[in-house]
Design an enzyme around this catalytic site. Structure first.
Site, mmCIF file in Angstrom:
data_model
loop_
_atom_site.group_PDB
_atom_site.id
_atom_site.type_symbol
_atom_site.label_atom_id
_atom_site.label_comp_id
_atom_site.label_asym_id
_atom_site.label_seq_id
_atom_site.Cartn_x
_atom_site.Cartn_y
_atom_site.Cartn_z
ATOM 1 N N TRP A 167 5.645 2.242 2.486
ATOM 2 C CA TRP A 167 5.559 0.981 3.218
ATOM 3 C C TRP A 167 5.757 -0.162 2.220
ATOM 4 C CZ3 TRP A 167 0.512 -1.980 4.008
ATOM 5 C CH2 TRP A 167 0.709 -3.085 4.846
ATOM 6 N N ASP A 248 -4.125 5.878 2.973
ATOM 7 C CA ASP A 248 -3.802 4.763 3.858
ATOM 8 C C ASP A 248 -3.644 5.389 5.244
ATOM 9 O OD1 ASP A 248 -2.837 2.675 5.292
ATOM 10 O OD2 ASP A 248 -1.111 2.246 3.999
ATOM 11 N N LYS A 284 -2.383 -0.053 15.224
ATOM 12 C CA LYS A 284 -1.451 0.743 16.004
ATOM 13 C C LYS A 284 -2.153 1.611 17.040
ATOM 14 C CE LYS A 284 0.038 0.409 12.180
ATOM 15 N NZ LYS A 284 0.041 -0.592 11.117
#
Ligand code: PLA
Length: 953
Positions: A167, A248, A284
């Site tokens: 990311w 993460d 999300k």
């Protein structure tokens, strides 16, 4: 006390707003812009590679537009989605009429409990035993950042290893927190799968105590996750290498559709008792994007540690945002805290992830229909929100500019923003639409790149051949080499070098031949191409800026409303185009730097091409000593005369460390003083330099402190390294300076300690003092103009030759062959003295002309003197700006140019001691002190055997 910024100076910072530390007190003129605002030097930051895409999308008025950039879930109607459970929770919250008091720094208790339970399961022993330090923070990003700040503060010097690719924001987060980031291999474009071997190898090679950032599930951007068996092996490496895993977890639920199954990795690590950090996000999986709700936790081995860590996390958060927002935290507590709502959430989670899977299937089918001979299975195999297509940045631009498909430049498509209907548009719209042909080609190319496409393969082969191969580079001391290696792709540049790209483009064949001659793995052709692209983008940007200015000029004064509206509209269009271009420029610039910095210096035309054996002998001075007896080597002499004590060095420090005793200790000082006397007489400024230097200065001098098998010692818990040669602090002394031409050449000579790991050193030459971990050296360094450097190179050599001849040594001078040149050297003269102990010549010094190679990295410039005033011009010295129509500010200043740098060994003490002891030994076992050194030897002219101290009385 050392400040954090001192302890963890981030070597990745490319630009500095202030001059080098201590800049204010420097006596050298340092250029400062004479501009208006004090913040004039603040450059425009590039648009964010992900969120910038959403901004551009919003401005697009096309009905076809598709936002596949950001990972944000949309319904099949492509609308934002608020989960039912979230609506319900909010209704309950509203009914409860709760207040808006500050939360505690660590956040809402019920939220924190729910969050660790979601991660590890409600029956986790770590939770029951209170071994988790959990701080509610600002979604995934803020949680990662607080975690990174904690690492910077309490694990100083530890680098964070992130996957390649990852990311995009990970790099920002760690770099901004002052944690150096490095990459580990992750994705294999050949298999479009995990490069597990590369990953494990890179993690095994990471220094103990490093941090390894792991995507808990649904890896962004690749959609490729390790299998449970692979997670076990990753855990093994973390344990063996004492790495701190930092998960993460931003997509829990999106990989498999199950919140529990997606927590496999952190649960497995917890079960094995491995301590780790984890950042969680509800953006999300609960669709709480804008509520900024998440947490940073440290799962530790005891409660007491967890309490301490939490207290420090709170301390960090307090100074950043004080305490977290409450609304999203209450939603989470409601949903996860209630069995019924939790069950409903799981249903909605499955629904979201199911819709993305369905989209995958349709896209796969469409592509198969279009091109059945290709293997499109990667679309189905990848998990989570994204598909990693392999599209090049140019192809991504094309998708956006021509077809209104917004995506990130790394080729990532967010399938969460796609629906079945649009899959057709993406892959195969009705053939009457001529646009689709191009689109088809784009996606088709993507498969070619992923698979056995020629370009992809050529790249991979090039990387393997170069980086795995035995490319060696001298670190400045003769005979000592540092392999220039990296496990795979080069790391992004940590600093900006002023590489002469124009030269590379205009001379690409010569530059390529030069790379080949020097066994360099740099790719000049790629540099040239990138530069062309960069220049074209720059020109286009300039054109657009002019158009923008013209447009805003046209708006001044009175205008009809329609005319004004048209101009405003036009201005908007230009602005958007400019933003896109600026992003592209920034990306091109980064890649140019990365590729450009790998190029070695060009080579002097007289340098022989080939290996060491083809080096040219330029001079042979003196004669081989002939002995009427069997000569001893320096180790024997050192032992017999009680001069060198490796045994005690070994006990106190380790192998290859030594004590010099008696006359040998004096001999070191004598050599240093003799040399200083000589070089000062030759106009060099005597200097004493720091032995610890910032890593970035090593890099700018052309050394690679982080390369595998590096010769350079890093200092734990700091971004500093021990000098391998005083060349580094001397080179750094004029970093970022603009020197008046009349001050050049600057000649410096420093006494310094040299520290070398001697990785890979073996064989006879490592015997005794010849190759050791620490030694003293007097090093010469010169900063000069390009016109001066060749002559100064000869002068440095003459100075060396003069001293070694006066010391009575027999030696040869070599013009070193191309394979033996370090990346910075344009030409290198080595001196090798006859060593009776080895029965051959051994290097004692080296003098290199680095031309502008280091200066372009260290940013050392000079300003040529202005041309003499022409006749009839205002008299020299007339008040500036008065007569003669000259511009204010006096005669025009000549533009600055890069200086040249040279370095040369004046005296590498231990090798001189070897040469002196072995060449000056006498039949009676004594050693005569060379005439030239006696002045500095307290009257000692012969070194004789003496009574030794017996340690075992
Ligand atoms: N970690 C990873 C791996 C992510 O992909 C994201 C978000 C985050 C953390 C942080 O998200 P949060 O702060 O909203 O919790 N990545 C997005 C958005 C979805 C972004 O770039 O911010 C993406 O499109 O990649």
């Amino acid at each position: 006390m050392q400040s954090l910024s001192q302890a963890v100076a981030p070597p990745t910072t490319a630009a500095r707003l202030t001059p080098a530390s201590g800049g204010a007190a420097r006596r050298l003129p340092v250029a400062r812009p004479a501009r208006g605002s004090r913040l004039e030097g603040v450059e425009m930051a590039p648009p964010d590679p992900i969120l910038g895409v959403s901004e551009a999308f919003k401005r697009d008025t096309s009905g076809d537009k598709l936002n596949l950039g950001v990972g944000a879930y949309r319904t099949e109607e492509l609308q934002p989605f608020v989960l039912n459970v979230v609506r319900k929770a909010e209704e309950r919250m509203l009914a409860a009429n709760e207040n808006k008091e500050y939360l505690p720094i660590e956040g809402l208790a019920a939220f924190r409990k729910a969050t660790v339970e979601l991660l590890l399961g409600a029956d986790s022993p770590a939770i029951k035993e209170g071994r988790i330090a959990c701080l509610q923070s600002l979604s995934g990003t803020g949680s990662l950042r607080i975690g990174a700040a904690f690492i910077a503060k309490f694990m100083p010097g530890a680098a964070a290893y992130i996957s390649r690719p990852t990311w995009g924001n990970h790099k920002n987060i760690f770099a901004d927190a002052g944690v150096e980031w490095k990459e580990y291999s992750y994705f294999d474009p050949e298999t479009i799968g995990l490069d597990f071997g590369g990953m494990v190898a890179d993690l095994q090679a990471a220094p103990e105590g490093s941090v390894v950032v792991l995507h808990g599930c649904a890896h962004n951007p690749t959609g490729v996750d390790p299998t449970p068996e692979q997670w076990e092996q990753i855990a093994d490496v973390c344990v063996a290498k004492k790495l701190l895993p930092f998960f993460d977890v931003a997509y829990q639920g999106f990989a498999t559709g199950s919140l529990d199954a997606d927590a496999f990795a952190p649960r497995y690590f917890a079960q094995r008792g491995i301590e780790f950090a984890v950042a969680q996000s509800y953006s999300k999986n609960l669709g709480l994007y804008a509520e900024r709700v998440g947490a940073i936790s440290f799962v530790l081995s005891d409660k007491e540690a967890a309490d301490r860590v939490l207290s420090q996390l709170k301390r960090i958060a307090r100074a950043v945002y004080s305490n977290p927002p409450i609304h999203g935290a209450r939603i989470v507590s409601e949903v996860v805290g209630s069995e019924e709502m939790f069950a409903e959430w799981k249903g909605e989670m499955e629904e979201m992830s199911g819709r993305i899977k369905a989209v995958r299937q349709v896209l796969f089918d469409e592509l198969n229909k279009l091109e059945p001979n290709k293997d499109w299975s990667f679309i189905l195999k990848q998990v989570g929100m994204f598909s990693f297509t392999g599209l090049s940045p140019a192809q991504c631009d094309h998708m956006t500019n021509k077809w209104h498909v917004y995506m990130t430049k790394d080729g990532r498509l967010s399938l969460a923003g796609l629906n079945k209907a649009k899959c057709k548009y993406l892959a195969d719209a009705p053939s009457s639409n001529s646009h689709t042909l191009q689109l088809r080609i784009d996606v088709f190319d993507a498969a070619a790149l992923h698979g056995a496409g020629p370009e992809g393969r050529a790249r991979a082969e090039r990387t393997a051949a170069c980086c795995g191969g035995a490319v060696e580079r001298s670190i400045g001391f003769p005979g000592v080499h540092t392999p220039v290696s990296g496990s795979s792709a080069p790391e992004p540049p940590a600093y900006r070098a002023f590489v002469d790209f124009k030269f590379v483009r205009d001379n690409v064949e010569a530059v390529a031949a030069n790379c080949a001659a020097r066994l360099s793995c740099a790719d000049p052709q790629r540099v040239a191409t990138l530069y062309e692209e960069y220049v074209a983008a720059q020109q286009e940007t300039d054109r657009l800026r002019a158009a923008r200015n013209e447009n805003s000029g046209a708006m001044k004064g009175k205008l009809e409303p329609e005319a004004r509206a048209a101009l405003i509209e036009k201005g908007k269009g230009i602005k958007e185009e400019l933003e896109g271009l600026e992003a592209r420029l920034a990306a091109l610039d980064a890649e140019l730097q990365r590729e450009g910095q790998r190029l070695p210096n060009m080579t002097h035309p007289d340098v022989p091409i080939g290996g060491e054996d083809v080096s040219t002998q330029l001079q042979l001075v003196g004669q081989k000593q002939s002995f009427a007896f069997e000569p001893k080597d320096h180790l024997q002499l050192g032992e017999d005369l009680d001069l060198i004590d490796f045994e005690t060095g070994g006990v106190v420090s380790g192998a290859k460390f030594y004590y010099l005793r008696n006359e040998a200790a004096l001999l070191e000082l004598a050599l240093v003083n003799y040399t200083m006397h000589k070089v000062v007489a030759a106009g060099f400024t005597p200097m004493m330099t720091p032995d610890l230097v910032r890593e970035s200065v090593f890099e700018k001098c052309g050394f690679q402190p982080r390369a595998e098998n590096t010769q350079i010692y890093s200092v734990k818990d700091s971004a500093m390294c021990l000098t391998g040669t005083a060349e580094i602090p001397l080179g750094g002394a004029y970093m970022d300076a603009i020197l008046p031409a009349e001050q050049l050449p600057i000649r410096m000579a420093a006494f310094g300690h040299c520290f070398r790991t001697e990785a890979g050193a073996a064989g006879a030459a490592s015997k005794g003092l010849y190759r050791v971990h620490q030694f003293s050296k007097v090093e010469m360094f010169v900063v000069c103009t390009p016109e001066q450097s060749d002559a100064l190179h000869q002068q440095l050599l003459e100075l060396e030759v003069g001293m070694y001849a006066e010391l009575g040594l027999h030696f040869q001078v070599l013009d070193m062959a191309s394979h033996d040149l370090g990346a910075p050297a344009y030409r290198k003269f080595d001196i090798e003295a006859w060593m009776p102990g080895m029965g051959r010549y051994g290097e004692i010094s080296s003098a290199s002309n680095c031309t502008d190679y280091q200066a372009r990295r260290l940013n050392i410039r000079y300003r040529p003197q202005p041309p003499p005033a022409a006749e009839g011009d205002a008299a020299a010295g007339a008040p500036e700006g008065k007569k003669g129509g000259k511009k204010k500010g006096g005669p025009a200043k000549a533009p600055t140019q890069f200086a040249h740098t040279l370095n040369a060994t004046a005296c590498a003490v231990p090798r001189m001691i070897v040469a002196i002891l072995e060449n000056y030994q006498q039949e009676d076992g004594s050693v005569v002190v060379p005439e030239a050194l006696r002045l500095y030897m307290m009257g000692i002219d012969v070194i004789r055997p003496k009574k030794k101290i017996n340690k075992a009385a």
